[in-house]
Design a protein around this motif. Sequence first.
Motif, PDB file in Angstrom:
ATOM      1  N   ARG A  15     -54.896  -3.461 -18.221  1.00  0.00           N
ATOM      2  CA  ARG A  15     -55.961  -2.599 -17.606  1.00  0.00           C
ATOM      3  C   ARG A  15     -56.404  -1.211 -18.530  1.00  0.00           C
ATOM      4  O   ARG A  15     -57.786  -1.242 -18.694  1.00  0.00           O
ATOM      5  CB  ARG A  15     -55.938  -2.305 -16.219  1.00  0.00           C
ATOM      6  N   ARG A  18     -57.894  -2.252 -21.970  1.00  0.00           N
ATOM      7  CA  ARG A  18     -59.258  -3.017 -21.706  1.00  0.00           C
ATOM      8  C   ARG A  18     -60.461  -1.925 -21.622  1.00  0.00           C
ATOM      9  O   ARG A  18     -61.476  -1.820 -22.040  1.00  0.00           O
ATOM     10  CB  ARG A  18     -59.176  -4.038 -20.647  1.00  0.00           C
ATOM     11  N   THR A  19     -60.235  -0.917 -20.515  1.00  0.00           N
ATOM     12  CA  THR A  19     -61.118  -0.095 -20.077  1.00  0.00           C
ATOM     13  C   THR A  19     -61.247   1.090 -21.349  1.00  0.00           C
ATOM     14  O   THR A  19     -62.462   1.532 -21.402  1.00  0.00           O
ATOM     15  CB  THR A  19     -60.723   0.800 -18.624  1.00  0.00           C
ATOM     16  N   LEU A  23     -63.877  -2.806 -23.121  1.00  0.00           N
ATOM     17  CA  LEU A  23     -64.112  -4.469 -23.038  1.00  0.00           C
ATOM     18  C   LEU A  23     -64.051  -4.554 -21.446  1.00  0.00           C
ATOM     19  O   LEU A  23     -63.632  -3.962 -20.515  1.00  0.00           O
ATOM     20  CB  LEU A  23     -62.790  -5.040 -23.432  1.00  0.00           C
ATOM     21  N   GLY A  25     -63.877  -7.364 -18.315  1.00  0.00           N
ATOM     22  CA  GLY A  25     -62.868  -8.555 -18.059  1.00  0.00           C
ATOM     23  C   GLY A  25     -63.070  -9.677 -18.571  1.00  0.00           C
ATOM     24  O   GLY A  25     -62.408 -10.442 -19.216  1.00  0.00           O
ATOM     25  N   LEU A  28     -62.447  -9.831 -22.685  1.00  0.00           N
ATOM     26  CA  LEU A  28     -61.208  -9.686 -22.902  1.00  0.00           C
ATOM     27  C   LEU A  28     -60.544 -11.198 -22.416  1.00  0.00           C
ATOM     28  O   LEU A  28     -59.933 -11.786 -23.362  1.00  0.00           O
ATOM     29  CB  LEU A  28     -60.593  -8.864 -22.101  1.00  0.00           C
ATOM     30  N   GLU A  43     -54.270  -8.192 -14.268  1.00  0.00           N
ATOM     31  CA  GLU A  43     -54.451  -6.678 -14.161  1.00  0.00           C
ATOM     32  C   GLU A  43     -53.864  -6.287 -12.700  1.00  0.00           C
ATOM     33  O   GLU A  43     -53.362  -5.094 -12.618  1.00  0.00           O
ATOM     34  CB  GLU A  43     -55.638  -6.373 -14.345  1.00  0.00           C
TER      35      GLU A  43
END
Length: 106
Positions: A15, A18-19, A23, A25, A28, A43
């Motif tokens: 998580r 990604r943040t 990106l 969800g 990704l 996540e």
Amino acid sequence: MRIALSSTVLCRNIRFLRTKYGLTGKSLAMLCGISPFRLRRMESGRFVTDPDAALILRLSAVFGVPLDSLLTEDLERKENPPQPDFTQSRKNMSSRGSEATMGISF
């Protein structure tokens, strides 16, 4: 091969990375060849099944993070987390026959 996870380090790191790199969800999930639903479950730590080793290796490659760091370090607290090269990740995954899952651009 399945990997049993006893902590939430992997979940938090996915998580966070990604943040941090902006990106969604969905994007990704597409890079990793999984459904957005499965990524959300990962996540949040609510695995339907433990993630397989191939998926964890893909996440490591996408983010440019060593596998051991992804699984054991709290990357959010680390001073200089690695800077991924998403274009390189796309090229590497495409060359392995995952072209159909790589329909996004950065």
